[in-house]
Motif scaffolding. Structure first.
Motif, PDB file in Angstrom:
ATOM      1  N   ALA A 274       0.831  -1.203   0.000  1.00  0.00           N
ATOM      2  CA  ALA A 274       0.000   0.000   0.000  1.00  0.00           C
ATOM      3  C   ALA A 274       0.869   1.258   0.000  1.00  0.00           C
ATOM      4  N   LEU A 275       1.901   1.282   0.831  1.00  0.00           N
ATOM      5  CA  LEU A 275       2.774   2.458   0.889  1.00  0.00           C
ATOM      6  C   LEU A 275       3.576   2.636  -0.399  1.00  0.00           C
ATOM      7  N   SER A 276       4.063   1.541  -0.964  1.00  0.00           N
ATOM      8  CA  SER A 276       4.824   1.676  -2.205  1.00  0.00           C
ATOM      9  C   SER A 276       3.911   2.020  -3.382  1.00  0.00           C
ATOM     10  N   THR A 277       2.651   1.576  -3.354  1.00  0.00           N
ATOM     11  CA  THR A 277       1.681   1.992  -4.378  1.00  0.00           C
ATOM     12  C   THR A 277       1.452   3.501  -4.272  1.00  0.00           C
ATOM     13  N   PHE A 278       1.321   3.997  -3.055  1.00  0.00           N
ATOM     14  CA  PHE A 278       1.187   5.441  -2.807  1.00  0.00           C
ATOM     15  C   PHE A 278       2.386   6.179  -3.420  1.00  0.00           C
ATOM     16  N   TYR A 279       3.576   5.663  -3.141  1.00  0.00           N
ATOM     17  CA  TYR A 279       4.815   6.271  -3.649  1.00  0.00           C
ATOM     18  C   TYR A 279       4.809   6.326  -5.179  1.00  0.00           C
ATOM     19  N   TYR A 280       4.551   5.194  -5.822  1.00  0.00           N
ATOM     20  CA  TYR A 280       4.570   5.162  -7.288  1.00  0.00           C
ATOM     21  C   TYR A 280       3.432   5.985  -7.898  1.00  0.00           C
ATOM     22  N   SER A 281       2.274   5.998  -7.251  1.00  0.00           N
ATOM     23  CA  SER A 281       1.134   6.764  -7.763  1.00  0.00           C
ATOM     24  C   SER A 281       1.390   8.259  -7.763  1.00  0.00           C
ATOM     25  N   LEU A 282       2.148   8.721  -6.785  1.00  0.00           N
ATOM     26  CA  LEU A 282       2.414  10.153  -6.647  1.00  0.00           C
ATOM     27  C   LEU A 282       3.824  10.526  -7.096  1.00  0.00           C
ATOM     28  N   TYR A 283       4.390   9.730  -7.993  1.00  0.00           N
ATOM     29  CA  TYR A 283       5.701  10.011  -8.587  1.00  0.00           C
ATOM     30  C   TYR A 283       6.761  10.272  -7.526  1.00  0.00           C
TER      31      TYR A 283
END
Length: 138
Positions: free
Chosen positions: A97-106
């Motif tokens: 979830a945290l890494s998805t957040f990271y990749y989603s927000l560049y």
């Protein structure tokens, strides 16, 4: 010359012998097309994690199949971690979830990325990533 053409070419001897390299004792080193990092097996850990993530986040099911999506990139990043198999399921979901957040927000363009999507040293624990705080239960 003959009065009729031959069926195959006639090779005339050359004035000088051809030069070729003698064989060597060692093989040559040609570049290969091998991957630069570990690639998860499509039927192994990646599929197992994908099934778990679909249960945890059904809305992400399609994106977990799209290689250019943040969800997919986060899933692959997680599986490539050498400590992946030691994580309990809830920690796998939290890291995803945290890494998805990271990749989603560049996240690669953030001014401070301390710890985010890393597998190194003290920053291995996602609770130490910049801006993240966890409770005792994770």
């Amino acid at each position: 010359p003959t009065s009729s053409p031959s069926n195959s070419p006639t090779y005339l001897p050359t004035a000088f012998p051809s030069i070729s390299n003698p064989p060597t004792d060692r093989p040559s080193f040609n570049p290969s097309q091998t991957p630069t990092g570990p690639t998860p097996s499509p039927t192994g850990e990646l599929e197992t994690l994908r099934a778990m993530l679909v249960k945890a986040s059904p809305i992400s099911s399609e994106n977990l199949l799209l290689e250019d999506s943040a969800q997919y990139r986060a899933m692959v990043w997680l599986v490539e971690n050498t400590l992946y198999v030691s994580y309990p399921d809830d920690r796998k979901i939290q890291r995803w979830a945290l890494s998805t957040f990271y990749y989603s927000l560049y996240g690669d363009n953030w001014s401070i990325t301390d710890g985010w999507v890393t597998h190194k040293g003290d920053l291995e624990n996602e609770c130490t990533w910049h801006g993240i705080s966890c409770t005792e239960s994770g």
